[in-house]
Design a protein around this motif. Structure first.
Motif, PDB file in Angstrom:
ATOM      1  N   ALA A   1       0.786  -1.216   0.112  1.00 18.96           N
ATOM      2  CA  ALA A   1       0.160   0.102   0.061  1.00 18.96           C
ATOM      3  C   ALA A   1       0.975   1.130   0.005  1.00 18.96           C
ATOM      4  O   ALA A   1       0.680   2.199  -0.583  1.00 18.96           O
ATOM      5  CB  ALA A   1      -1.126   0.045   1.177  1.00 18.96           C
ATOM      6  N   ARG A   2       2.054   1.358   0.694  1.00 18.59           N
ATOM      7  CA  ARG A   2       2.649   2.310   0.724  1.00 18.59           C
ATOM      8  C   ARG A   2       3.526   2.603  -0.429  1.00 18.59           C
ATOM      9  O   ARG A   2       3.716   4.030  -0.869  1.00 18.59           O
ATOM     10  CB  ARG A   2       3.678   2.364   1.822  1.00 18.59           C
ATOM     11  N   ALA A   3       3.844   1.555  -0.977  1.00 17.44           N
ATOM     12  CA  ALA A   3       4.378   1.423  -2.383  1.00 17.44           C
ATOM     13  C   ALA A   3       3.507   2.105  -3.438  1.00 17.44           C
ATOM     14  O   ALA A   3       4.007   2.894  -4.433  1.00 17.44           O
ATOM     15  CB  ALA A   3       5.113   0.379  -2.910  1.00 17.44           C
ATOM     16  N   LYS A   4       2.246   1.606  -3.509  1.00 19.98           N
ATOM     17  CA  LYS A   4       1.350   2.197  -4.303  1.00 19.98           C
ATOM     18  C   LYS A   4       1.101   3.633  -4.085  1.00 19.98           C
ATOM     19  O   LYS A   4       1.205   4.318  -5.230  1.00 19.98           O
ATOM     20  CB  LYS A   4       0.158   1.311  -4.174  1.00 19.98           C
ATOM     21  N   GLU A   5       1.203   4.182  -2.798  1.00 19.08           N
ATOM     22  CA  GLU A   5       1.177   5.420  -2.702  1.00 19.08           C
ATOM     23  C   GLU A   5       2.221   6.368  -3.299  1.00 19.08           C
ATOM     24  O   GLU A   5       1.765   7.410  -3.915  1.00 19.08           O
ATOM     25  CB  GLU A   5       0.803   5.844  -1.293  1.00 19.08           C
ATOM     26  N   ALA A   6       3.328   5.812  -3.189  1.00 21.59           N
ATOM     27  CA  ALA A   6       4.669   6.325  -3.794  1.00 21.59           C
ATOM     28  C   ALA A   6       4.829   6.352  -5.306  1.00 21.59           C
ATOM     29  O   ALA A   6       5.632   6.443  -6.008  1.00 21.59           O
ATOM     30  CB  ALA A   6       5.699   5.820  -3.029  1.00 21.59           C
ATOM     31  N   GLY A   7       3.827   5.297  -5.900  1.00 19.85           N
ATOM     32  CA  GLY A   7       4.213   5.197  -7.218  1.00 19.85           C
ATOM     33  C   GLY A   7       4.927   4.089  -7.658  1.00 19.85           C
ATOM     34  O   GLY A   7       5.541   3.967  -8.729  1.00 19.85           O
ATOM     35  N   TYR A   8       5.431   3.235  -6.945  1.00 23.32           N
ATOM     36  CA  TYR A   8       6.234   2.013  -7.185  1.00 23.32           C
ATOM     37  C   TYR A   8       5.550   0.796  -7.482  1.00 23.32           C
ATOM     38  O   TYR A   8       4.658   0.748  -6.867  1.00 23.32           O
ATOM     39  CB  TYR A   8       7.134   1.786  -6.128  1.00 23.32           C
ATOM     40  N   PRO A   9       6.029   0.066  -8.516  1.00 21.16           N
ATOM     41  CA  PRO A   9       5.677  -1.377  -8.750  1.00 21.16           C
ATOM     42  C   PRO A   9       6.011  -2.600  -7.772  1.00 21.16           C
ATOM     43  O   PRO A   9       6.110  -3.783  -8.217  1.00 21.16           O
ATOM     44  CB  PRO A   9       6.119  -1.665 -10.094  1.00 21.16           C
ATOM     45  N   PHE A  10       6.450  -2.103  -6.385  1.00 22.99           N
ATOM     46  CA  PHE A  10       7.012  -2.999  -5.487  1.00 22.99           C
ATOM     47  C   PHE A  10       6.148  -4.305  -5.317  1.00 22.99           C
ATOM     48  O   PHE A  10       4.946  -4.320  -5.131  1.00 22.99           O
ATOM     49  CB  PHE A  10       7.165  -2.115  -4.213  1.00 22.99           C
ATOM     50  N   ARG A  11       6.986  -5.429  -5.258  1.00 16.39           N
ATOM     51  CA  ARG A  11       6.300  -6.538  -5.276  1.00 16.39           C
ATOM     52  C   ARG A  11       6.728  -7.404  -3.904  1.00 16.39           C
ATOM     53  O   ARG A  11       8.057  -7.536  -3.937  1.00 16.39           O
ATOM     54  CB  ARG A  11       6.414  -7.506  -6.473  1.00 16.39           C
ATOM     55  N   MET A  12       5.763  -8.156  -3.286  1.00 12.75           N
ATOM     56  CA  MET A  12       6.419  -9.133  -2.128  1.00 12.75           C
ATOM     57  C   MET A  12       5.229 -10.278  -2.296  1.00 12.75           C
ATOM     58  O   MET A  12       4.108 -10.242  -3.007  1.00 12.75           O
ATOM     59  CB  MET A  12       6.077  -8.201  -0.906  1.00 12.75           C
ATOM     60  N   SER A  13       6.029 -11.248  -1.838  1.00 11.73           N
ATOM     61  CA  SER A  13       5.107 -12.553  -1.710  1.00 11.73           C
ATOM     62  C   SER A  13       5.108 -13.348  -0.393  1.00 11.73           C
ATOM     63  O   SER A  13       6.068 -12.964   0.380  1.00 11.73           O
ATOM     64  CB  SER A  13       5.410 -13.427  -2.730  1.00 11.73           C
ATOM     65  N   ILE A  14       4.282 -14.221  -0.366  1.00 10.69           N
ATOM     66  CA  ILE A  14       4.478 -14.973   0.991  1.00 10.69           C
ATOM     67  C   ILE A  14       4.565 -16.607   0.799  1.00 10.69           C
ATOM     68  O   ILE A  14       3.643 -16.908  -0.348  1.00 10.69           O
ATOM     69  CB  ILE A  14       2.715 -14.770   1.863  1.00 10.69           C
ATOM     70  N   GLN A  15       5.259 -17.097   1.276  1.00  9.33           N
ATOM     71  CA  GLN A  15       5.634 -18.468   1.107  1.00  9.33           C
ATOM     72  C   GLN A  15       5.644 -19.386   2.416  1.00  9.33           C
ATOM     73  O   GLN A  15       6.309 -19.081   3.337  1.00  9.33           O
ATOM     74  CB  GLN A  15       6.768 -18.624   0.310  1.00  9.33           C
ATOM     75  N   GLU A  16       4.790 -20.654   2.279  1.00  9.97           N
ATOM     76  CA  GLU A  16       4.859 -21.416   3.651  1.00  9.97           C
ATOM     77  C   GLU A  16       6.186 -22.004   3.942  1.00  9.97           C
ATOM     78  O   GLU A  16       6.898 -22.425   2.906  1.00  9.97           O
ATOM     79  CB  GLU A  16       3.686 -22.814   3.631  1.00  9.97           C
ATOM     80  N   THR A  17       6.753 -21.765   5.114  1.00  9.81           N
ATOM     81  CA  THR A  17       7.791 -22.481   5.455  1.00  9.81           C
ATOM     82  C   THR A  17       8.189 -24.054   5.706  1.00  9.81           C
ATOM     83  O   THR A  17       6.962 -24.432   5.869  1.00  9.81           O
ATOM     84  CB  THR A  17       8.683 -21.742   6.757  1.00  9.81           C
TER      85      THR A  17
END
Length: 99
Positions: free
Chosen positions: A83-99
């Motif tokens: 959400a913060r990246a979107k506000e700043a106009g960045y295409p920032f990506r993260m993902s979640i993976q089970e350990t």
């Protein structure tokens, strides 16, 4: 003293640790290094040295694990960061993976 007809039931309660999930940060060519460090400090509570080390790892490897949390915490951190990246106009990506 025992009451007639009383039955005792042994119940075993197993408390299991919640599953943990890795939060993975992905590199892109637009999100600034300073912004990534800021996210790592503000949202993932890394100190400046660790944040810079992780940012470089993401930059050089294409992605890096930046934390390991129960699902709800992992998801809320990813949501806050994107959400913060979107506000700043960045295409920032993260993902979640089970350990």
């Amino acid at each position: 003293m025992s009451l007639q007809g009383e039955t005792r039931e042994n119940t075993r309660i197993r408390i299991r640790e919640p599953k943990h999930y890795k939060v993975i940060m992905h590199n892109d060519d637009f999100t600034t290094m300073d912004f990534v460090v800021e996210i790592l400090i503000d949202i993932f509570h890394k100190n400046e040295m660790e944040a810079e080390r992780l940012m470089m790892l993401v930059h050089e490897s294409g992605k890096a694990v930046v934390g390991d949390y129960p699902y709800d915490i992992a998801a809320s951190k990813v949501q806050a960061a994107t959400a913060r990246a979107k506000e700043a106009g960045y295409p920032f990506r993260m993902s979640i993976q089970e350990t």
